[in-house]
Each structure stands twice: as structure tokens, then as C-alpha cells.
Design a protein around this motif. Structure first.
Motif, PDB file in Angstrom:
ATOM      1  N   ASP A  82      -4.671   8.425  -4.051  1.00 21.99           N
ATOM      2  CA  ASP A  82      -4.898   7.386  -3.053  1.00 21.99           C
ATOM      3  C   ASP A  82      -5.338   8.023  -1.733  1.00 21.99           C
ATOM      4  O   ASP A  82      -4.692   8.925  -1.223  1.00 21.99           O
ATOM      5  N   GLY A  83      -6.446   7.574  -1.221  1.00 23.92           N
ATOM      6  CA  GLY A  83      -6.979   8.106   0.027  1.00 23.92           C
ATOM      7  C   GLY A  83      -7.936   9.263  -0.173  1.00 23.92           C
ATOM      8  O   GLY A  83      -8.621   9.666   0.750  1.00 23.92           O
ATOM      9  N   ALA A  84      -7.985   9.819  -1.378  1.00 25.30           N
ATOM     10  CA  ALA A  84      -8.865  10.956  -1.637  1.00 25.30           C
ATOM     11  C   ALA A  84     -10.177  10.527  -2.287  1.00 25.30           C
ATOM     12  O   ALA A  84     -11.080  11.334  -2.441  1.00 25.30           O
ATOM     13  N   LEU A  85     -10.247   9.264  -2.647  1.00 25.01           N
ATOM     14  CA  LEU A  85     -11.447   8.768  -3.319  1.00 25.01           C
ATOM     15  C   LEU A  85     -12.261   7.956  -2.318  1.00 25.01           C
ATOM     16  O   LEU A  85     -11.737   7.104  -1.635  1.00 25.01           O
ATOM     17  N   SER A  86     -13.529   8.246  -2.239  1.00 27.55           N
ATOM     18  CA  SER A  86     -14.349   7.463  -1.321  1.00 27.55           C
ATOM     19  C   SER A  86     -15.569   6.894  -2.031  1.00 27.55           C
ATOM     20  O   SER A  86     -15.571   5.745  -2.424  1.00 27.55           O
ATOM     21  N   ALA A  87     -16.570   7.684  -2.209  1.00 26.88           N
ATOM     22  CA  ALA A  87     -17.832   7.172  -2.740  1.00 26.88           C
ATOM     23  C   ALA A  87     -17.818   7.028  -4.261  1.00 26.88           C
ATOM     24  O   ALA A  87     -18.727   6.430  -4.820  1.00 26.88           O
ATOM     25  N   ILE A  88     -16.839   7.549  -4.906  1.00 28.76           N
ATOM     26  CA  ILE A  88     -16.815   7.541  -6.361  1.00 28.76           C
ATOM     27  C   ILE A  88     -15.925   6.403  -6.867  1.00 28.76           C
ATOM     28  O   ILE A  88     -14.891   6.106  -6.265  1.00 28.76           O
ATOM     29  N   ALA A  89     -16.318   5.767  -7.932  1.00 29.08           N
ATOM     30  CA  ALA A  89     -15.528   4.675  -8.508  1.00 29.08           C
ATOM     31  C   ALA A  89     -14.204   5.229  -9.035  1.00 29.08           C
ATOM     32  O   ALA A  89     -14.157   6.333  -9.579  1.00 29.08           O
ATOM     33  N   VAL A  90     -13.139   4.466  -8.870  1.00 27.71           N
ATOM     34  CA  VAL A  90     -11.813   4.907  -9.291  1.00 27.71           C
ATOM     35  C   VAL A  90     -11.799   5.222 -10.787  1.00 27.71           C
ATOM     36  O   VAL A  90     -11.261   6.254 -11.203  1.00 27.71           O
ATOM     37  N   SER A  91     -12.386   4.357 -11.594  1.00 30.75           N
ATOM     38  CA  SER A  91     -12.374   4.599 -13.043  1.00 30.75           C
ATOM     39  C   SER A  91     -13.105   5.892 -13.391  1.00 30.75           C
ATOM     40  O   SER A  91     -12.674   6.640 -14.272  1.00 30.75           O
ATOM     41  N   THR A  92     -14.186   6.191 -12.697  1.00 30.47           N
ATOM     42  CA  THR A  92     -14.914   7.440 -12.916  1.00 30.47           C
ATOM     43  C   THR A  92     -14.052   8.626 -12.486  1.00 30.47           C
ATOM     44  O   THR A  92     -13.983   9.637 -13.194  1.00 30.47           O
ATOM     45  N   ALA A  93     -13.402   8.510 -11.349  1.00 37.01           N
ATOM     46  CA  ALA A  93     -12.537   9.591 -10.854  1.00 37.01           C
ATOM     47  C   ALA A  93     -11.388   9.861 -11.823  1.00 37.01           C
ATOM     48  O   ALA A  93     -11.028  11.016 -12.060  1.00 37.01           O
ATOM     49  N   ILE A  94     -10.799   8.804 -12.380  1.00 39.46           N
ATOM     50  CA  ILE A  94      -9.707   8.962 -13.338  1.00 39.46           C
ATOM     51  C   ILE A  94     -10.196   9.749 -14.549  1.00 39.46           C
ATOM     52  O   ILE A  94      -9.562  10.730 -14.970  1.00 39.46           O
ATOM     53  N   GLU A  95     -11.322   9.341 -15.109  1.00 38.47           N
ATOM     54  CA  GLU A  95     -11.827  10.016 -16.312  1.00 38.47           C
ATOM     55  C   GLU A  95     -12.232  11.454 -16.019  1.00 38.47           C
ATOM     56  O   GLU A  95     -11.980  12.355 -16.821  1.00 38.47           O
ATOM     57  N   GLN A  96     -12.843  11.705 -14.857  1.00 35.89           N
ATOM     58  CA  GLN A  96     -13.214  13.070 -14.491  1.00 35.89           C
ATOM     59  C   GLN A  96     -11.969  13.938 -14.293  1.00 35.89           C
ATOM     60  O   GLN A  96     -11.933  15.095 -14.704  1.00 35.89           O
ATOM     61  N   THR A  97     -10.942  13.365 -13.676  1.00 36.22           N
ATOM     62  CA  THR A  97      -9.694  14.095 -13.469  1.00 36.22           C
ATOM     63  C   THR A  97      -9.027  14.393 -14.798  1.00 36.22           C
ATOM     64  O   THR A  97      -8.513  15.499 -15.014  1.00 36.22           O
ATOM     65  N   LEU A  98      -9.043  13.425 -15.715  1.00 35.15           N
ATOM     66  CA  LEU A  98      -8.467  13.653 -17.049  1.00 35.15           C
ATOM     67  C   LEU A  98      -9.200  14.784 -17.770  1.00 35.15           C
ATOM     68  O   LEU A  98      -8.554  15.636 -18.408  1.00 35.15           O
ATOM     69  N   GLN A  99     -10.525  14.808 -17.669  1.00 38.33           N
ATOM     70  CA  GLN A  99     -11.285  15.880 -18.327  1.00 38.33           C
ATOM     71  C   GLN A  99     -10.940  17.239 -17.713  1.00 38.33           C
ATOM     72  O   GLN A  99     -10.755  18.221 -18.439  1.00 38.33           O
ATOM     73  N   SER A 100     -10.848  17.308 -16.389  1.00 37.11           N
ATOM     74  CA  SER A 100     -10.485  18.567 -15.727  1.00 37.11           C
ATOM     75  C   SER A 100      -9.062  18.985 -16.071  1.00 37.11           C
ATOM     76  O   SER A 100      -8.789  20.169 -16.292  1.00 37.11           O
ATOM     77  N   LEU A 101      -8.159  18.019 -16.095  1.00 34.90           N
ATOM     78  CA  LEU A 101      -6.768  18.300 -16.445  1.00 34.90           C
ATOM     79  C   LEU A 101      -6.689  18.843 -17.872  1.00 34.90           C
ATOM     80  O   LEU A 101      -6.018  19.847 -18.130  1.00 34.90           O
ATOM     81  N   ASP A 102      -7.392  18.206 -18.784  1.00 29.91           N
ATOM     82  CA  ASP A 102      -7.412  18.653 -20.171  1.00 29.91           C
ATOM     83  C   ASP A 102      -7.948  20.086 -20.259  1.00 29.91           C
ATOM     84  O   ASP A 102      -7.388  20.931 -20.962  1.00 29.91           O
ATOM     85  N   HIS A 103      -9.014  20.346 -19.532  1.00 30.12           N
ATOM     86  CA  HIS A 103      -9.621  21.680 -19.503  1.00 30.12           C
ATOM     87  C   HIS A 103      -8.601  22.713 -18.993  1.00 30.12           C
ATOM     88  O   HIS A 103      -8.476  23.800 -19.551  1.00 30.12           O
ATOM     89  N   GLY A 104      -7.874  22.371 -17.938  1.00 32.59           N
ATOM     90  CA  GLY A 104      -6.860  23.275 -17.386  1.00 32.59           C
ATOM     91  C   GLY A 104      -5.687  23.473 -18.328  1.00 32.59           C
ATOM     92  O   GLY A 104      -5.186  24.599 -18.489  1.00 32.59           O
ATOM     93  N   LEU A 105      -5.229  22.400 -18.954  1.00 29.94           N
ATOM     94  CA  LEU A 105      -4.101  22.504 -19.884  1.00 29.94           C
ATOM     95  C   LEU A 105      -4.451  23.365 -21.090  1.00 29.94           C
ATOM     96  O   LEU A 105      -3.594  24.072 -21.631  1.00 29.94           O
ATOM     97  N   ALA A 106      -5.696  23.334 -21.512  1.00 30.79           N
ATOM     98  CA  ALA A 106      -6.136  24.132 -22.661  1.00 30.79           C
ATOM     99  C   ALA A 106      -6.036  25.629 -22.378  1.00 30.79           C
ATOM    100  O   ALA A 106      -6.004  26.428 -23.295  1.00 30.79           O
TER     101      ALA A 106
END
Length: 178
Positions: free
Chosen positions: A65-89
Motif C-alpha cells: 500500500d502506497g508503493a504502487l502508482s502507475a502500475i495496476a494492482v493486479s499486475t503488481a501482485i502477479e509480478q511480485t508473485l513471480q519475483s517471490l517464486d524466483h527468490g524462493l527457488a
């Protein structure tokens, strides 16, 4: 207010802390042994499981919250999930096991309700309920819950701020060109 007036003693607090730790550990092991905790990754992911996604999709927008501006929330969620998955791997097997146990505790209704105050599914939790849960864990007298909060926050923030899409909002120009 002293411990004597509240009816709590150091021994009582320690017993409570040990009991809560045992409960959380048992819940994580129970989830693993009962099959609630699959090690099979969700479609499109290397590590994240289908049982992890409802919590993460509900919590990520609150944590960002507060860190998202020009990007759609749903896009940010999916991008964050992909990065998180990449890091967890890339985590050690022991760290991945602990992270999965944390996600299991948050996914199981038996532990989710008492520990988070979210008694229904994560999909039905509103942002205020999730904020309350995060604040509750952040300020908990139980070190285990504070560690859980810190781990969740670090995982999500590293996943988001590791993405170039997040940099413009915080004024970071990106790494130097070599």
C-alpha cells in the motif's frame, strides 16, 4: 502496571510463549503430514503452491500500500508473485521448508483464525482485516509471530522492489550502466 497487578508472572509468560511455540510448530507439522501441505508448485510457478496463493494475493496489496502508482494492482501482485517464486527457488532447502511451514499455518483454517483473526478464507478478507493481522503479528509478545511478520514483509518487499517496475515510484534510477 506491574506483573503482580495483571496476574502475569515471568514464569506464566514463558509458559504461554512455550505453549504457543509448540502449537505453531505442531500445526506446521500437522499440515505437512496431513497432506494439506503439498510440495507441488502451482501452475506457472516453480515453488509457490496453490495453497500459498490466496494468502499472498490478499496480503501483497496491503503490504505494498502506497508503493504502487502507475502500475495496476493486479499486475503488481502477479509480478511480485513471480519475483517471490524466483527468490524462493534459490533458498536453501531448510529455509524453504520454514517458509512453507509459515505459509501452511496461514493457509489452514485451524490455525489461520486464532493466529490472524481472519476466520474465513483469505479471498473474503478485506484490507483492514489484513492490516490488523499484520499489526497484531508485528507487535505480538510472541517472538515467533514477530519473526513471521518480519519474514513475510521482507519476502514481499524484496520481491517487489527487486523489480524495475517499482523503481520509478521511489525515485531509484536503476543500477548504473556499465
Amino acid at each position: 502496571m506491574s506483573a503482580a497487578t495483571t496476574g502475569l508472572s515471568r514464569r506464566g509468560v514463558l509458559k504461554f510463549g512455550l505453549g504457543a511455540t509448540a502449537f505453531l510448530s505442531t500445526a506446521g507439522v500437522t499440515a505437512s503430514l496431513s497432506g494439506c501441505s503439498s510440495s507441488t508448485a502451482a501452475p506457472g510457478f516453480s515453488v509457490l503452491r496453490s495453497s500459498d496463493l490466496p494468502f499472498l494475493r490478499a496480503a501483497i496489496p496491503v503490504m505494498l500500500d502506497g508503493a504502487l502508482s502507475a502500475i495496476a494492482v493486479s499486475t503488481a501482485i502477479e509480478q511480485t508473485l513471480q519475483s517471490l517464486d524466483h527468490g524462493l527457488a534459490r533458498l536453501s532447502s531448510e529455509m524453504l521448508k520454514l517458509t512453507r511451514q509459515l505459509f501452511d499455518v496461514l493457509a489452514m483454517g485451524m490455525t489461520r483464525g486464532p493466529l490472524t483473526g481472519i476466520w474465513g478464507s483469505w479471498e473474503n478478507a478485506d484490507a483492514e482485516q489484513i492490516r490488523h493481522f499484520l499489526t497484531r503479528w508485528e507487535n505480538s509478545s510472541l517472538n515467533l509471530l514477530r519473526q513471521g511478520h518480519s519474514s513475510l514483509l521482507q519476502l514481499v518487499l524484496m520481491a517487489w522492489y527487486g523489480r524495475s517496475e517499482s523503481w520509478a515510484h521511489c525515485g531509484y534510477p536503476g543500477p548504473p550502466k556499465v
